[in-house]
Write a protein that holds these residues in place. Structure first.
Motif, PDB file in Angstrom:
ATOM      1  N   GLY A 200      25.919 105.479  23.044  1.00  0.00           N
ATOM      2  CA  GLY A 200      27.129 105.052  22.608  1.00  0.00           C
ATOM      3  C   GLY A 200      26.980 104.780  21.185  1.00  0.00           C
ATOM      4  O   GLY A 200      27.922 103.954  20.591  1.00  0.00           O
ATOM      5  N   GLY A 201      25.874 104.684  20.319  1.00  0.00           N
ATOM      6  CA  GLY A 201      25.709 104.242  19.125  1.00  0.00           C
ATOM      7  C   GLY A 201      25.547 102.706  19.009  1.00  0.00           C
ATOM      8  O   GLY A 201      26.082 102.262  17.979  1.00  0.00           O
ATOM      9  N   LYS A 202      25.434 102.028  19.979  1.00  0.00           N
ATOM     10  CA  LYS A 202      25.218 100.697  20.002  1.00  0.00           C
ATOM     11  C   LYS A 202      26.716 100.059  19.708  1.00  0.00           C
ATOM     12  O   LYS A 202      26.647  98.778  19.307  1.00  0.00           O
ATOM     13  N   GLN A 203      27.581 100.870  20.007  1.00  0.00           N
ATOM     14  CA  GLN A 203      29.096 100.287  19.579  1.00  0.00           C
ATOM     15  C   GLN A 203      29.849 100.047  20.651  1.00  0.00           C
ATOM     16  O   GLN A 203      31.025  99.750  20.764  1.00  0.00           O
ATOM     17  N   ASN A 204      29.317 100.124  22.076  1.00  0.00           N
ATOM     18  CA  ASN A 204      29.964  99.743  23.336  1.00  0.00           C
ATOM     19  C   ASN A 204      30.357  98.284  23.441  1.00  0.00           C
ATOM     20  O   ASN A 204      29.461  97.534  22.977  1.00  0.00           O
ATOM     21  N   ASN A 205      31.242  98.130  24.014  1.00  0.00           N
ATOM     22  CA  ASN A 205      31.637  96.719  24.424  1.00  0.00           C
ATOM     23  C   ASN A 205      30.776  96.142  25.387  1.00  0.00           C
ATOM     24  O   ASN A 205      30.557  96.447  26.677  1.00  0.00           O
ATOM     25  N   PRO A 206      29.788  95.138  24.975  1.00  0.00           N
ATOM     26  CA  PRO A 206      28.798  94.864  25.922  1.00  0.00           C
ATOM     27  C   PRO A 206      29.166  94.309  27.223  1.00  0.00           C
ATOM     28  O   PRO A 206      28.542  94.463  28.213  1.00  0.00           O
ATOM     29  N   ALA A 207      30.167  93.218  27.291  1.00  0.00           N
ATOM     30  CA  ALA A 207      30.671  92.872  28.692  1.00  0.00           C
ATOM     31  C   ALA A 207      31.118  93.857  29.348  1.00  0.00           C
ATOM     32  O   ALA A 207      30.776  93.780  30.578  1.00  0.00           O
ATOM     33  N   MET A 208      31.782  94.554  28.913  1.00  0.00           N
ATOM     34  CA  MET A 208      32.568  95.895  29.863  1.00  0.00           C
ATOM     35  C   MET A 208      31.029  96.895  30.256  1.00  0.00           C
ATOM     36  O   MET A 208      31.215  97.019  31.473  1.00  0.00           O
ATOM     37  N   LEU A 209      30.422  96.948  29.249  1.00  0.00           N
ATOM     38  CA  LEU A 209      29.040  97.750  29.798  1.00  0.00           C
ATOM     39  C   LEU A 209      28.280  97.210  30.903  1.00  0.00           C
ATOM     40  O   LEU A 209      27.621  97.741  31.737  1.00  0.00           O
ATOM     41  N   ARG A 210      28.106  95.750  30.632  1.00  0.00           N
ATOM     42  CA  ARG A 210      27.092  95.071  31.509  1.00  0.00           C
ATOM     43  C   ARG A 210      27.764  95.234  33.005  1.00  0.00           C
ATOM     44  O   ARG A 210      27.144  95.606  34.119  1.00  0.00           O
ATOM     45  N   TYR A 211      29.090  95.052  32.968  1.00  0.00           N
ATOM     46  CA  TYR A 211      29.912  95.149  34.286  1.00  0.00           C
ATOM     47  C   TYR A 211      29.768  96.426  34.991  1.00  0.00           C
ATOM     48  O   TYR A 211      29.490  96.481  36.206  1.00  0.00           O
ATOM     49  N   PHE A 212      30.011  97.383  34.079  1.00  0.00           N
ATOM     50  CA  PHE A 212      29.948  98.708  34.423  1.00  0.00           C
ATOM     51  C   PHE A 212      28.736  99.239  35.218  1.00  0.00           C
ATOM     52  O   PHE A 212      28.547  99.921  36.214  1.00  0.00           O
ATOM     53  N   THR A 213      27.483  98.881  34.360  1.00  0.00           N
ATOM     54  CA  THR A 213      26.242  99.214  35.110  1.00  0.00           C
ATOM     55  C   THR A 213      25.859  98.324  36.187  1.00  0.00           C
ATOM     56  O   THR A 213      25.004  98.915  36.961  1.00  0.00           O
ATOM     57  N   GLN A 214      26.236  97.207  36.166  1.00  0.00           N
ATOM     58  CA  GLN A 214      25.920  96.524  37.499  1.00  0.00           C
ATOM     59  C   GLN A 214      26.687  96.697  38.741  1.00  0.00           C
ATOM     60  O   GLN A 214      26.631  96.199  39.763  1.00  0.00           O
ATOM     61  N   HIS A 215      27.716  97.404  38.532  1.00  0.00           N
ATOM     62  CA  HIS A 215      28.595  97.672  39.740  1.00  0.00           C
ATOM     63  C   HIS A 215      28.850  99.248  40.185  1.00  0.00           C
ATOM     64  O   HIS A 215      29.681  99.307  41.010  1.00  0.00           O
ATOM     65  N   GLY A 216      27.836  99.955  39.404  1.00  0.00           N
ATOM     66  CA  GLY A 216      28.023 101.358  39.880  1.00  0.00           C
ATOM     67  C   GLY A 216      27.574 101.556  41.154  1.00  0.00           C
ATOM     68  O   GLY A 216      28.080 102.445  42.117  1.00  0.00           O
ATOM     69  N   ALA A 217      26.306 101.028  41.523  1.00  0.00           N
ATOM     70  CA  ALA A 217      25.754 100.954  43.171  1.00  0.00           C
ATOM     71  C   ALA A 217      26.722 100.433  43.865  1.00  0.00           C
ATOM     72  O   ALA A 217      26.882 101.057  45.232  1.00  0.00           O
ATOM     73  N   LEU A 218      27.412  99.526  43.933  1.00  0.00           N
ATOM     74  CA  LEU A 218      28.606  98.803  44.558  1.00  0.00           C
ATOM     75  C   LEU A 218      29.791 100.062  44.967  1.00  0.00           C
ATOM     76  O   LEU A 218      30.168  99.993  46.054  1.00  0.00           O
ATOM     77  N   ALA A 219      29.941 100.467  43.720  1.00  0.00           N
ATOM     78  CA  ALA A 219      31.097 101.564  43.782  1.00  0.00           C
ATOM     79  C   ALA A 219      30.648 102.916  44.765  1.00  0.00           C
ATOM     80  O   ALA A 219      31.513 103.444  45.406  1.00  0.00           O
ATOM     81  N   ILE A 220      29.592 103.133  44.405  1.00  0.00           N
ATOM     82  CA  ILE A 220      28.938 104.347  45.403  1.00  0.00           C
ATOM     83  C   ILE A 220      29.002 103.813  46.970  1.00  0.00           C
ATOM     84  O   ILE A 220      29.450 104.722  47.681  1.00  0.00           O
ATOM     85  N   ASP A 221      28.440 102.779  47.173  1.00  0.00           N
ATOM     86  CA  ASP A 221      28.684 102.108  48.705  1.00  0.00           C
ATOM     87  C   ASP A 221      30.295 102.000  48.887  1.00  0.00           C
ATOM     88  O   ASP A 221      30.274 102.336  50.268  1.00  0.00           O
ATOM     89  N   TRP A 222      31.032 101.674  48.238  1.00  0.00           N
ATOM     90  CA  TRP A 222      32.190 101.390  48.489  1.00  0.00           C
ATOM     91  C   TRP A 222      33.014 102.841  48.933  1.00  0.00           C
ATOM     92  O   TRP A 222      33.913 103.045  49.898  1.00  0.00           O
ATOM     93  N   LEU A 223      32.601 104.047  48.049  1.00  0.00           N
ATOM     94  CA  LEU A 223      33.159 105.459  48.388  1.00  0.00           C
ATOM     95  C   LEU A 223      32.558 105.561  49.804  1.00  0.00           C
ATOM     96  O   LEU A 223      33.322 106.302  50.877  1.00  0.00           O
ATOM     97  N   ALA A 224      31.304 105.480  50.057  1.00  0.00           N
ATOM     98  CA  ALA A 224      30.883 105.878  51.226  1.00  0.00           C
ATOM     99  C   ALA A 224      31.374 105.134  52.640  1.00  0.00           C
ATOM    100  O   ALA A 224      31.411 105.798  53.697  1.00  0.00           O
ATOM    101  N   GLU A 225      31.781 103.847  52.394  1.00  0.00           N
ATOM    102  CA  GLU A 225      32.460 103.135  53.223  1.00  0.00           C
ATOM    103  C   GLU A 225      34.087 103.897  53.644  1.00  0.00           C
ATOM    104  O   GLU A 225      34.254 103.783  54.617  1.00  0.00           O
TER     105      GLU A 225
END
Length: 464
Positions: free
Chosen positions: A92-117
């Motif tokens: 993203g050219g290091k222009q990403n919102n860091p707080a949004m990106l941190r939440y996003f990358t830390q919650h992807g696995a939980l989202a995969i699990d939530w879908l599986a549920e």
């Protein structure tokens, strides 16, 4: 492949005058946020201006990115959320919102699990441009992710009886002081006033609004778009009228591989390259790392002088990307028994294309791309028949949008939170910086759709 679920939207006579939360938009973000809000005990309603449900989500083809998932471990892939963050930040050219990106990358696995549920299983993996690890999750049928996800989410919406209305357009957000208290909407000649404690904007981007595109990116005037007709930026208009601040509006992604030779525009999903396809120019030669970022691959194709390029692949690659069956069905795929015959059919030098194939297969065997340094999605092209798809760039995604916190709260021009107004998905800006990585848009819909549902619950609880 799962059978298409026939969902019947509610009749407009069933629309009530109060809901805990009004969700505008029926793409994956809207459906996810509605389901999450419902499961937290709220009464949501989904309003969709188009007659068709699903928005741009139905057009997504590659998959959903997430790191450190159980699915990856089952495939013997060791990943890390930090690497996911770093590669997305770099892409993203290091222009990403860091707080949004941190939440996003830390919650992807939980989202995969939530879908599986919820019985939505994404247990196969591929890779997209800008990523170094297979973290793009998709169903084992290898069906295009978008239509699959919408189909499965609608089963959940139906099961829970969450009301969903189509053909109804939200015209105005009702605001009291600095808090949203409802919406005004219309369906043909009918007008509706709906009170609510919160509103979630899940309306998608503005990739089909040529006026907005030209306003913020005049250099893209006249470009075709991969977006469905409803992607006109309505949520951005509603939010700005309510005082919301916008960010990154000039960051518009052009997708490099779009078939535009017919009456319709068809995006050729990144999974085709992720599974091993190469790009060649009109001389039958490679000219780029096919899995560089979309921005860089687009620039490389544009530099060919307007001729476009050809995706070249074989039967083994085709077997890994079920979307190719659709591309072939609508007449986008050229087929041949040999590389020489394929070259003749698409009008490139057969000597060059044969040399390109031989060189590519040698590099694959050595696991090194000696020409362009490609590191991922390396698969030999040797199992006939052989195929080509002519592609060129088109407007695909708008990275800019409403300024939000990592909690999906909408921020106004005075940097204050607008109470009761939340935005998630492509309508929001900041997550992707100046280039969105393939597989991150569907991930964003689920990760931040869930976040919006949760934060609305928290907000409403605080009002009592």
């Amino acid at each position: 492949m799962a059978e298409k679920f026939i969902f019947e939207p509610n009749d407009i006579s069933q629309l009530e005058d109060h809901y805990d939360v009004v969700i505008i938009g029926s793409g994956a973000t809207g459906l996810t946020s509605a389901l999450q809000a419902y499961e937290l005990g709220l009464s949501p309603v989904v309003l969709e201006k188009m007659d068709r449900i699903g928005g741009n989500s139905t057009r997504a083809s590659s998959g959903m990115n997430a790191a450190e998932t159980s699915v990856q471990l089952e495939h013997h892939i060791i990943d890390s959320m930090d690497n996911f963050y770093d590669e997305t930040f770099e892409g993203g050219g290091k222009q990403n919102n860091p707080a949004m990106l941190r939440y996003f990358t830390q919650h992807g696995a939980l989202a995969i699990d939530w879908l599986a549920e919820h019985g939505i299983i994404l247990d196969d993996l591929t890779i997209t441009g800008g990523m170094k690890t297979k973290r793009t999750h998709r169903p084992s049928s290898m069906a295009p992710i978008g239509a699959f996800l919408i189909n499965e989410l609608l089963k959940q919406i139906d099961k829970t009886s969450i009301p969903l209305f189509t053909g109804i357009k939200v015209d105005h957000l009702v605001k009291d002081a600095n808090r949203i208290t409802g919406v005004r909407a219309s369906k043909q000649d009918q007008q509706f006033n709906i009170d609510s404690d919160a509103v979630i904007l899940a309306t998608g981007g503005f990739g089909a609004n040529s006026n907005l595109i030209t306003k913020y990116r005049p250099d893209l005037a006249g470009y075709n778009t991969t977006n469905q007709p409803g992607a006109t930026g309505d949520g951005i208009t509603l939010a700005t009228e309510a005082g919301a601040k916008l960010v990154d509006m000039d960051q518009v992604q052009v997708h490099p591989t779009v078939q535009q030779d017919t009456d319709h525009v068809y995006l050729i999903g990144e999974a085709v390259r992720g599974e091993g396809a190469i790009l060649v120019n009109n001389q039958g030669q490679r000219f780029v790392d096919e899995l560089d970022t979309r921005k860089n691959v687009t620039a490389a194709i544009d530099n060919l002088g307007g001729t476009g390029a050809y995706l070249i692949f074989d039967q083994a690659i085709r077997d890994r990307v079920k979307a190719i069956e659709f591309y072939d069905h609508v007449g986008l795929v050229t087929s041949a028994a040999s590389i020489t015959e394929l070259a003749d059919q698409i009008g490139v030098s057969s000597d060059n294309l044969n040399q390109t194939q031989v060189k590519w297969n040698q590099d694959v065997a050595r696991n090194t791309d000696s020409l362009y340094g490609r590191q991922t999605g390396m698969r030999a092209i040797e199992e006939g028949p052989f195929f080509a798809i002519h592609v060129s760039p088109a407007i695909h995604y708008t990275m800019g949008g409403i300024n939000v916190t990592a909690e999906t709260e909408v921020i106004d021009n005075d940097e204050k939170i607008i109470g009761g107004l939340f935005a998630a998905g492509e309508v929001s800006g900041g997550l992707h910086g100046n280039n969105r990585i393939g597989g991150n848009s569907i991930a964003e819909t689920v990760v931040f759709g869930r976040q919006a549902g949760q934060q609305v619950y928290k907000y409403i609880a605080g009002l009592k």
